[in-house]
Design an enzyme around this catalytic site. Sequence first.
Site, PDB file in Angstrom:
ATOM      1  N   CYS A  80       1.365   1.603   4.901  1.00 62.88           N
ATOM      2  CA  CYS A  80      -0.108   1.274   5.270  1.00 62.88           C
ATOM      3  C   CYS A  80      -1.182   2.533   4.362  1.00 62.88           C
ATOM      4  O   CYS A  80      -2.234   4.040   4.768  1.00 62.88           O
ATOM      5  CB  CYS A  80      -0.296   2.013   6.632  1.00 62.88           C
ATOM      6  SG  CYS A  80      -2.204   1.785   7.315  1.00 62.88           S
ATOM      7  N   CYS A 120      -4.983  -4.672   6.418  1.00 65.69           N
ATOM      8  CA  CYS A 120      -5.905  -3.341   7.187  1.00 65.69           C
ATOM      9  C   CYS A 120      -6.297  -2.939   8.053  1.00 65.69           C
ATOM     10  O   CYS A 120      -8.086  -3.260   7.345  1.00 65.69           O
ATOM     11  CB  CYS A 120      -5.321  -2.724   5.676  1.00 65.69           C
ATOM     12  SG  CYS A 120      -4.766  -0.781   5.988  1.00 65.69           S
TER      13      CYS A 120
END
Length: 400
Positions: free
Chosen positions: A161, A344
Amino acid sequence: MLAKKIIIVGGGNAGLSVAAQLLRKNKSLQITIIEPSEKHYYQPAWTLVGAGVFDINKTVRSEKDYIPKGATWIKDAVETFLPAENKVITRQGNSYGYDALVVCPGIQLDWNKIKGLKETVGKNNVTSNYSFDIAPYTWELIRNFKGGTAVFTNPVGPVKCGGAPHKIMYLACDYWRKQGILDKCDVHILSGAASIFDVKEYAATLNNVIKDDNIKTHFGVNVTAVDAANKTIYYEEKNKDGITDRKEIKFDMSHIVPPQSAPDFIKNSPLSDPNNPYGFVEINKTTMQHSRFANVFALGDCINAPAKKTGAAIRRQAPVVVKNVLAFLANEKLRGEYTGYSACPIPTKYGRLMLAEFDYSNTPKMTFPFDQTKSRWSMWILKLKILPWLYWNKILKGTA
Ligand SMILES: Cc1cc2nc3c(=O)[nH]c(=O)nc-3n(C[C@H](O)[C@H](O)[C@H](O)COP(=O)(O)OP(=O)(O)OC[C@H]3O[C@@H](n4cnc5c(N)ncnc54)[C@H](O)[C@@H]3O)c2cc1C
Protein backbone atom coordinates in the site's frame (compact mmCIF):
# COMPACT_ATOMS: atom_id res chain seq x y z
CA MET A 1 -7.80 -39.31 -13.43
CA LEU A 2 -6.31 -38.58 -9.98
CA ALA A 3 -7.33 -35.26 -8.40
CA LYS A 4 -4.73 -32.58 -9.07
CA LYS A 5 -2.69 -31.41 -6.10
CA ILE A 6 -2.27 -27.67 -5.63
CA ILE A 7 -0.17 -26.21 -2.84
CA ILE A 8 -0.73 -22.61 -1.78
CA VAL A 9 2.08 -20.99 0.19
CA GLY A 10 0.60 -18.34 2.49
CA GLY A 11 -2.99 -18.08 3.68
CA GLY A 12 -3.23 -14.28 3.64
CA ASN A 13 -5.41 -12.14 1.42
CA ALA A 14 -4.09 -13.75 -1.78
CA GLY A 15 -3.84 -17.36 -0.63
CA LEU A 16 -7.34 -17.61 0.81
CA SER A 17 -8.90 -15.82 -2.18
CA VAL A 18 -7.24 -18.19 -4.64
CA ALA A 19 -8.05 -21.32 -2.59
CA ALA A 20 -11.71 -20.37 -2.29
CA GLN A 21 -12.03 -19.45 -5.99
CA LEU A 22 -10.33 -22.68 -7.13
CA LEU A 23 -12.69 -24.81 -5.04
CA ARG A 24 -15.68 -22.94 -6.36
CA LYS A 25 -14.57 -23.90 -9.87
CA ASN A 26 -13.69 -27.51 -9.06
CA LYS A 27 -14.46 -29.21 -5.75
CA SER A 28 -12.35 -32.26 -6.56
CA LEU A 29 -9.04 -30.35 -6.48
CA GLN A 30 -6.75 -31.32 -3.60
CA ILE A 31 -5.84 -27.94 -2.17
CA THR A 32 -3.33 -27.57 0.63
CA ILE A 33 -2.64 -24.20 2.23
CA ILE A 34 0.65 -23.95 4.12
CA GLU A 35 0.32 -21.07 6.58
CA PRO A 36 2.08 -20.77 9.97
CA SER A 37 -0.15 -18.13 11.57
CA GLU A 38 -3.33 -18.88 13.53
CA LYS A 39 -4.39 -15.29 12.97
CA HIS A 40 -5.50 -13.51 9.83
CA TYR A 41 -5.25 -9.72 9.63
CA TYR A 42 -7.21 -7.15 7.63
CA GLN A 43 -4.23 -4.80 7.24
CA PRO A 44 -5.93 -2.03 5.17
CA ALA A 45 -7.84 -0.93 8.29
CA TRP A 46 -4.65 -0.24 10.25
CA THR A 47 -4.56 3.29 8.77
CA LEU A 48 -8.03 3.87 10.22
CA VAL A 49 -6.92 2.39 13.56
CA GLY A 50 -4.01 4.86 13.61
CA ALA A 51 -6.51 7.65 12.94
CA GLY A 52 -8.75 6.60 15.84
CA VAL A 53 -11.81 5.57 13.79
CA PHE A 54 -11.50 1.74 13.71
CA ASP A 55 -11.17 -0.85 16.46
CA ILE A 56 -7.90 -2.81 16.14
CA ASN A 57 -9.65 -5.95 17.44
CA LYS A 58 -11.89 -5.90 14.39
CA THR A 59 -8.85 -6.31 12.10
CA VAL A 60 -7.92 -9.81 13.32
CA ARG A 61 -9.77 -13.12 13.08
CA SER A 62 -8.91 -16.82 13.34
CA GLU A 63 -7.29 -18.26 10.25
CA LYS A 64 -9.16 -21.53 10.73
CA ASP A 65 -12.53 -19.83 10.19
CA TYR A 66 -11.45 -18.73 6.71
CA ILE A 67 -9.82 -21.89 5.37
CA PRO A 68 -12.31 -22.83 2.66
CA LYS A 69 -14.28 -26.06 3.10
CA GLY A 70 -12.52 -28.77 1.15
CA ALA A 71 -9.01 -27.31 1.56
CA THR A 72 -6.39 -28.72 3.96
CA TRP A 73 -4.49 -26.34 6.22
CA ILE A 74 -0.96 -27.25 7.24
CA LYS A 75 0.10 -25.02 10.13
CA ASP A 76 3.76 -24.78 9.20
CA ALA A 77 6.00 -22.40 7.25
CA VAL A 78 7.64 -23.18 3.93
CA GLU A 79 11.40 -22.99 4.18
CA THR A 80 12.69 -24.27 0.83
CA PHE A 81 11.38 -24.76 -2.68
CA LEU A 82 12.60 -27.63 -4.89
CA PRO A 83 10.80 -26.63 -8.09
CA ALA A 84 12.70 -29.10 -10.28
CA GLU A 85 11.27 -31.89 -8.10
CA ASN A 86 7.83 -30.24 -7.62
CA LYS A 87 8.29 -30.15 -3.86
CA VAL A 88 8.30 -27.73 -0.96
CA ILE A 89 10.05 -28.36 2.35
CA THR A 90 8.68 -26.88 5.56
CA ARG A 91 10.29 -25.64 8.75
CA GLN A 92 9.13 -28.81 10.53
CA GLY A 93 11.12 -30.77 7.94
CA ASN A 94 8.20 -32.18 5.96
CA SER A 95 8.18 -32.43 2.18
CA TYR A 96 5.04 -31.93 0.09
CA GLY A 97 4.65 -32.62 -3.63
CA TYR A 98 2.36 -30.76 -6.04
CA ASP A 99 1.08 -30.58 -9.59
CA ALA A 100 0.80 -26.78 -9.34
CA LEU A 101 2.17 -24.33 -6.78
CA VAL A 102 0.75 -20.91 -5.89
CA VAL A 103 3.21 -18.68 -4.02
CA CYS A 104 1.83 -15.80 -1.93
CA PRO A 105 3.58 -15.33 1.45
CA GLY A 106 3.34 -11.52 1.34
CA ILE A 107 6.18 -9.05 1.89
CA GLN A 108 8.79 -8.79 4.66
CA LEU A 109 9.10 -5.73 6.89
CA ASP A 110 12.83 -4.97 7.24
CA TRP A 111 12.69 -2.98 10.51
CA ASN A 112 16.44 -3.56 10.99
CA LYS A 113 17.33 -1.59 7.86
CA ILE A 114 16.69 1.64 9.76
CA LYS A 115 19.17 1.73 12.62
CA GLY A 116 17.49 2.04 16.02
CA LEU A 117 13.95 1.57 14.67
CA LYS A 118 13.21 -1.91 15.98
CA GLU A 119 14.22 -0.94 19.51
CA THR A 120 12.11 2.20 19.64
CA VAL A 121 9.05 1.75 17.43
CA GLY A 122 5.89 1.60 19.53
CA LYS A 123 7.31 3.91 22.20
CA ASN A 124 9.32 7.17 22.56
CA ASN A 125 6.93 8.99 20.16
CA VAL A 126 7.90 6.71 17.25
CA THR A 127 5.04 4.78 15.68
CA SER A 128 4.09 2.77 12.61
CA ASN A 129 0.75 1.63 11.21
CA TYR A 130 2.60 -1.28 9.59
CA SER A 131 2.19 -3.40 12.72
CA PHE A 132 -0.97 -4.73 14.37
CA ASP A 133 0.60 -4.17 17.81
CA ILE A 134 1.74 -0.62 17.14
CA ALA A 135 -1.03 0.95 14.98
CA PRO A 136 -3.10 1.94 18.09
CA TYR A 137 -0.07 3.90 19.36
CA THR A 138 -0.28 6.12 16.27
CA TRP A 139 -3.65 7.37 17.46
CA GLU A 140 -2.29 7.95 20.97
CA LEU A 141 0.45 10.16 19.49
CA ILE A 142 -1.84 12.06 17.12
CA ARG A 143 -4.45 12.66 19.82
CA ASN A 144 -1.93 13.87 22.40
CA PHE A 145 0.16 16.03 20.07
CA LYS A 146 0.18 19.64 21.16
CA GLY A 147 2.29 21.06 18.34
CA GLY A 148 5.95 20.76 17.33
CA THR A 149 7.61 18.77 14.56
CA ALA A 150 5.85 15.70 13.15
CA VAL A 151 7.84 13.59 10.70
CA PHE A 152 6.30 10.94 8.43
CA THR A 153 8.57 8.64 6.44
CA ASN A 154 8.30 6.43 3.35
CA PRO A 155 11.26 4.15 2.49
CA VAL A 156 13.10 3.74 -0.81
CA GLY A 157 11.62 0.83 -2.79
CA PRO A 158 8.26 -0.91 -2.93
CA VAL A 159 6.00 -1.10 0.11
CA LYS A 160 2.61 -2.68 0.63
CA CYS A 161 0.00 0.00 0.00
CA GLY A 162 2.13 2.83 -1.33
CA GLY A 163 -0.46 5.28 0.02
CA ALA A 164 -0.29 4.16 3.66
CA PRO A 165 2.88 6.15 4.55
CA HIS A 166 1.14 9.45 3.64
CA LYS A 167 -2.58 8.69 4.24
CA ILE A 168 -2.05 8.89 7.99
CA MET A 169 -0.28 12.25 7.59
CA TYR A 170 -3.36 13.88 5.96
CA LEU A 171 -5.60 12.51 8.71
CA ALA A 172 -3.22 13.72 11.43
CA CYS A 173 -3.15 17.22 9.90
CA ASP A 174 -6.93 17.31 9.66
CA TYR A 175 -7.23 16.24 13.31
CA TRP A 176 -4.76 18.94 14.38
CA ARG A 177 -6.63 21.50 12.27
CA LYS A 178 -9.86 20.59 14.07
CA GLN A 179 -8.06 20.97 17.42
CA GLY A 180 -6.94 24.44 16.29
CA ILE A 181 -3.23 23.59 16.52
CA LEU A 182 -2.21 22.90 12.90
CA ASP A 183 -0.43 26.27 12.70
CA LYS A 184 1.76 25.12 15.61
CA CYS A 185 2.66 21.88 13.77
CA ASP A 186 5.74 21.66 11.55
CA VAL A 187 4.88 18.62 9.40
CA HIS A 188 7.44 16.90 7.16
CA ILE A 189 7.40 13.90 4.87
CA LEU A 190 10.73 12.19 4.13
CA SER A 191 10.10 9.96 1.13
CA GLY A 192 12.24 7.62 -0.96
CA ALA A 193 9.86 8.16 -3.88
CA ALA A 194 10.31 10.86 -6.52
CA SER A 195 6.87 12.39 -5.97
CA ILE A 196 3.84 12.02 -3.73
CA PHE A 197 2.02 9.61 -6.11
CA ASP A 198 3.01 7.98 -9.40
CA VAL A 199 -0.26 8.77 -11.22
CA LYS A 200 -0.20 12.48 -12.03
CA GLU A 201 -4.00 12.98 -12.01
CA TYR A 202 -4.23 11.78 -8.39
CA ALA A 203 -0.94 13.43 -7.41
CA ALA A 204 -2.44 16.83 -8.35
CA THR A 205 -5.17 16.42 -5.70
CA LEU A 206 -2.64 15.31 -3.07
CA ASN A 207 -0.34 18.23 -3.83
CA ASN A 208 -3.24 20.58 -3.07
CA VAL A 209 -3.79 18.83 0.27
CA ILE A 210 -0.07 19.11 1.04
CA LYS A 211 -0.24 22.84 0.29
CA ASP A 212 -3.37 23.37 2.42
CA ASP A 213 -1.83 21.44 5.32
CA ASN A 214 1.50 23.29 4.92
CA ILE A 215 3.44 19.99 4.77
CA LYS A 216 7.14 20.20 3.86
CA THR A 217 8.09 17.48 1.37
CA HIS A 218 11.53 15.86 0.95
CA PHE A 219 11.55 13.43 -1.99
CA GLY A 220 14.27 10.98 -3.08
CA VAL A 221 15.67 10.68 0.43
CA ASN A 222 16.72 7.57 2.34
CA VAL A 223 15.96 7.34 6.05
CA THR A 224 18.86 5.49 7.68
CA ALA A 225 18.49 5.78 11.46
CA VAL A 226 16.31 6.97 14.30
CA ASP A 227 17.75 8.05 17.63
CA ALA A 228 14.88 8.06 20.10
CA ALA A 229 16.87 9.51 23.01
CA ASN A 230 17.78 12.57 20.95
CA LYS A 231 14.50 12.61 19.00
CA THR A 232 16.39 12.70 15.72
CA ILE A 233 15.88 10.98 12.36
CA TYR A 234 18.93 10.66 10.09
CA TYR A 235 18.57 10.50 6.32
CA GLU A 236 20.57 10.73 3.09
CA GLU A 237 19.78 13.15 0.30
CA LYS A 238 21.61 13.70 -2.99
CA ASN A 239 22.61 17.30 -3.56
CA LYS A 240 22.55 19.00 -6.97
CA ASP A 241 26.05 17.68 -7.75
CA GLY A 242 24.85 14.11 -7.16
CA ILE A 243 26.78 13.79 -3.91
CA THR A 244 24.97 12.16 -1.00
CA ASP A 245 24.60 14.49 1.97
CA ARG A 246 23.87 13.12 5.44
CA LYS A 247 21.11 15.11 7.12
CA GLU A 248 19.07 15.00 10.28
CA ILE A 249 15.75 16.27 11.51
CA LYS A 250 14.52 16.60 15.10
CA PHE A 251 11.00 15.37 15.79
CA ASP A 252 8.37 15.48 18.50
CA MET A 253 6.45 12.61 16.93
CA SER A 254 7.15 10.40 13.96
CA HIS A 255 5.40 7.73 11.88
CA ILE A 256 8.01 5.50 10.28
CA VAL A 257 7.44 2.94 7.52
CA PRO A 258 10.12 0.21 7.38
CA PRO A 259 11.88 -0.75 4.13
CA GLN A 260 10.36 -3.90 2.62
CA SER A 261 11.48 -6.84 0.49
CA ALA A 262 10.59 -10.43 -0.36
CA PRO A 263 10.53 -12.79 2.63
CA ASP A 264 14.07 -14.19 3.11
CA PHE A 265 13.04 -17.76 2.24
CA ILE A 266 11.84 -16.45 -1.14
CA LYS A 267 15.02 -14.38 -1.70
CA ASN A 268 17.16 -17.45 -1.01
CA SER A 269 15.15 -19.72 -3.29
CA PRO A 270 15.27 -20.56 -7.02
CA LEU A 271 11.90 -18.79 -7.43
CA SER A 272 13.39 -15.36 -6.74
CA ASP A 273 14.14 -12.98 -9.63
CA PRO A 274 17.97 -12.70 -9.64
CA ASN A 275 17.73 -9.23 -11.19
CA ASN A 276 15.29 -7.84 -8.67
CA PRO A 277 17.05 -5.96 -5.84
CA TYR A 278 14.28 -6.93 -3.40
CA GLY A 279 14.28 -10.64 -4.32
CA PHE A 280 10.64 -10.86 -5.40
CA VAL A 281 9.25 -13.94 -7.20
CA GLU A 282 9.97 -13.86 -10.92
CA ILE A 283 6.72 -14.07 -12.88
CA ASN A 284 5.25 -13.12 -16.21
CA LYS A 285 3.43 -9.90 -15.26
CA THR A 286 0.43 -10.72 -17.46
CA THR A 287 -0.17 -14.46 -16.84
CA MET A 288 1.26 -14.56 -13.27
CA GLN A 289 3.10 -17.77 -14.22
CA HIS A 290 6.69 -18.20 -13.04
CA SER A 291 9.17 -17.29 -15.80
CA ARG A 292 11.20 -20.51 -15.39
CA PHE A 293 8.93 -23.06 -13.68
CA ALA A 294 5.71 -23.59 -15.64
CA ASN A 295 3.68 -25.15 -12.80
CA VAL A 296 4.46 -22.29 -10.39
CA PHE A 297 2.30 -19.16 -10.14
CA ALA A 298 2.57 -16.22 -7.74
CA LEU A 299 0.50 -13.21 -6.73
CA GLY A 300 0.10 -10.56 -4.05
CA ASP A 301 2.85 -8.60 -2.32
CA CYS A 302 5.66 -11.10 -3.12
CA ILE A 303 5.84 -10.67 -6.93
CA ASN A 304 8.34 -8.83 -9.11
CA ALA A 305 5.65 -7.37 -11.41
CA PRO A 306 5.62 -3.55 -11.29
CA ALA A 307 2.06 -3.42 -9.90
CA LYS A 308 1.35 -1.60 -6.66
CA LYS A 309 1.15 -4.03 -3.74
CA THR A 310 -2.44 -3.88 -2.50
CA GLY A 311 -5.39 -6.06 -1.67
CA ALA A 312 -7.21 -4.29 -4.50
CA ALA A 313 -4.57 -5.59 -6.94
CA ILE A 314 -5.03 -9.12 -5.56
CA ARG A 315 -8.74 -8.90 -6.30
CA ARG A 316 -7.84 -8.70 -10.00
CA GLN A 317 -4.83 -11.07 -9.82
CA ALA A 318 -6.62 -13.95 -8.07
CA PRO A 319 -9.08 -14.79 -10.89
CA VAL A 320 -6.20 -14.63 -13.40
CA VAL A 321 -4.13 -17.09 -11.33
CA VAL A 322 -7.16 -19.37 -10.88
CA LYS A 323 -7.92 -19.38 -14.60
CA ASN A 324 -4.32 -20.00 -15.59
CA VAL A 325 -3.60 -22.69 -12.98
CA LEU A 326 -6.68 -24.61 -14.18
CA ALA A 327 -5.68 -24.13 -17.83
CA PHE A 328 -2.15 -25.29 -17.06
CA LEU A 329 -3.42 -28.44 -15.30
CA ALA A 330 -5.67 -29.16 -18.29
CA ASN A 331 -2.76 -28.65 -20.74
CA GLU A 332 -4.54 -25.66 -22.26
CA LYS A 333 -3.27 -22.24 -23.32
CA LEU A 334 -3.13 -19.66 -20.49
CA ARG A 335 -5.77 -17.04 -21.27
CA GLY A 336 -5.99 -15.10 -18.01
CA GLU A 337 -4.43 -11.63 -18.29
CA TYR A 338 -3.62 -9.20 -15.48
CA THR A 339 -3.29 -5.56 -16.56
CA GLY A 340 -1.52 -4.25 -13.46
CA TYR A 341 -4.72 -2.84 -11.98
CA SER A 342 -4.36 -1.57 -8.43
CA ALA A 343 -6.29 0.83 -6.25
CA CYS A 344 -5.38 3.01 -3.33
CA PRO A 345 -8.09 4.61 -1.18
CA ILE A 346 -6.50 7.82 0.14
CA PRO A 347 -8.31 9.74 2.87
CA THR A 348 -7.48 13.42 2.53
CA LYS A 349 -9.46 14.43 5.63
CA TYR A 350 -11.79 12.69 8.07
CA GLY A 351 -14.93 11.96 6.02
CA ARG A 352 -13.25 12.55 2.64
CA LEU A 353 -11.41 10.02 0.49
CA MET A 354 -10.00 9.82 -3.03
CA LEU A 355 -10.15 6.34 -4.57
CA ALA A 356 -7.14 6.18 -6.90
CA GLU A 357 -7.42 3.33 -9.44
CA PHE A 358 -4.82 2.74 -12.17
CA ASP A 359 -2.90 0.06 -14.10
CA TYR A 360 0.70 -0.83 -15.09
CA SER A 361 0.93 2.25 -17.30
CA ASN A 362 -0.12 4.54 -14.39
CA THR A 363 -3.22 5.49 -16.34
CA PRO A 364 -6.31 6.19 -14.20
CA LYS A 365 -8.84 3.33 -14.45
CA MET A 366 -11.90 4.71 -12.71
CA THR A 367 -14.78 2.32 -12.05
CA PHE A 368 -17.28 4.81 -10.62
CA PRO A 369 -19.30 7.14 -12.86
CA PHE A 370 -17.73 10.29 -11.37
CA ASP A 371 -14.37 12.03 -11.24
CA GLN A 372 -12.35 9.94 -8.79
CA THR A 373 -9.56 12.49 -8.50
CA LYS A 374 -11.92 14.35 -6.12
CA SER A 375 -12.19 13.32 -2.47
CA ARG A 376 -15.70 12.27 -1.45
CA TRP A 377 -17.77 11.23 1.55
CA SER A 378 -19.12 8.18 -0.37
CA MET A 379 -15.59 6.85 -0.90
CA TRP A 380 -14.79 7.38 2.80
CA ILE A 381 -17.79 5.18 3.68
CA LEU A 382 -16.57 2.64 1.13
CA LYS A 383 -13.24 2.39 2.98
CA LEU A 384 -14.64 2.60 6.53
CA LYS A 385 -17.62 0.26 6.21
CA ILE A 386 -18.03 -1.48 2.86
CA LEU A 387 -14.52 -2.74 2.06
CA PRO A 388 -13.97 -4.42 5.49
CA TRP A 389 -17.33 -6.20 5.13
CA LEU A 390 -16.54 -7.20 1.55
CA TYR A 391 -13.14 -8.56 2.63
CA TRP A 392 -14.37 -10.92 5.37
CA ASN A 393 -17.62 -11.94 3.70
CA LYS A 394 -16.88 -12.04 -0.02
CA ILE A 395 -13.23 -11.66 -0.99
CA LEU A 396 -11.83 -14.32 1.35
CA LYS A 397 -14.70 -16.61 0.38
CA GLY A 398 -13.93 -16.31 -3.29
CA THR A 399 -17.14 -14.57 -4.34
CA ALA A 400 -15.81 -11.05 -4.96
C1 LIG B 1 -0.92 -0.07 6.96
C2 LIG B 1 -1.43 -0.78 5.73
C3 LIG B 1 -2.43 -0.22 4.97
C4 LIG B 1 -2.91 -0.86 3.83
N1 LIG B 1 -3.94 -0.28 3.14
C5 LIG B 1 -4.45 -0.91 2.06
C6 LIG B 1 -5.59 -0.38 1.38
O1 LIG B 1 -6.13 0.66 1.78
N2 LIG B 1 -6.06 -1.03 0.31
C7 LIG B 1 -5.49 -2.20 -0.14
O2 LIG B 1 -5.98 -2.77 -1.11
N3 LIG B 1 -4.40 -2.73 0.48
C8 LIG B 1 -3.88 -2.12 1.57
N4 LIG B 1 -2.81 -2.68 2.23
C9 LIG B 1 -2.07 -3.79 1.60
C10 LIG B 1 -2.69 -5.17 1.80
O3 LIG B 1 -2.93 -5.43 3.16
C11 LIG B 1 -1.72 -6.21 1.21
O4 LIG B 1 -1.41 -5.84 -0.12
C12 LIG B 1 -2.30 -7.61 1.23
O5 LIG B 1 -2.59 -8.04 2.54
C13 LIG B 1 -1.31 -8.59 0.58
O6 LIG B 1 -1.82 -9.88 0.58
P1 LIG B 1 -0.83 -11.13 0.51
O7 LIG B 1 -1.72 -12.33 0.57
O8 LIG B 1 0.15 -10.97 -0.59
O9 LIG B 1 -0.01 -11.02 1.88
P2 LIG B 1 -0.58 -11.11 3.36
O10 LIG B 1 -2.03 -10.79 3.41
O11 LIG B 1 0.35 -10.30 4.19
O12 LIG B 1 -0.44 -12.64 3.71
C14 LIG B 1 0.77 -13.36 3.63
C15 LIG B 1 0.59 -14.66 4.43
O13 LIG B 1 1.72 -15.52 4.20
C16 LIG B 1 2.08 -16.11 5.43
N5 LIG B 1 3.49 -16.54 5.38
C17 LIG B 1 4.59 -15.80 5.64
N6 LIG B 1 5.70 -16.56 5.55
C18 LIG B 1 5.29 -17.81 5.20
C19 LIG B 1 5.98 -19.04 4.96
N7 LIG B 1 7.31 -19.15 5.10
N8 LIG B 1 5.25 -20.12 4.63
C20 LIG B 1 3.90 -20.04 4.51
N9 LIG B 1 3.21 -18.89 4.73
C21 LIG B 1 3.90 -17.81 5.08
C22 LIG B 1 1.82 -15.02 6.46
O14 LIG B 1 1.66 -15.57 7.77
C23 LIG B 1 0.53 -14.39 5.93
O15 LIG B 1 -0.64 -14.98 6.47
C24 LIG B 1 -2.33 -2.09 3.42
C25 LIG B 1 -1.32 -2.67 4.19
C26 LIG B 1 -0.87 -2.04 5.33
C27 LIG B 1 0.21 -2.69 6.17
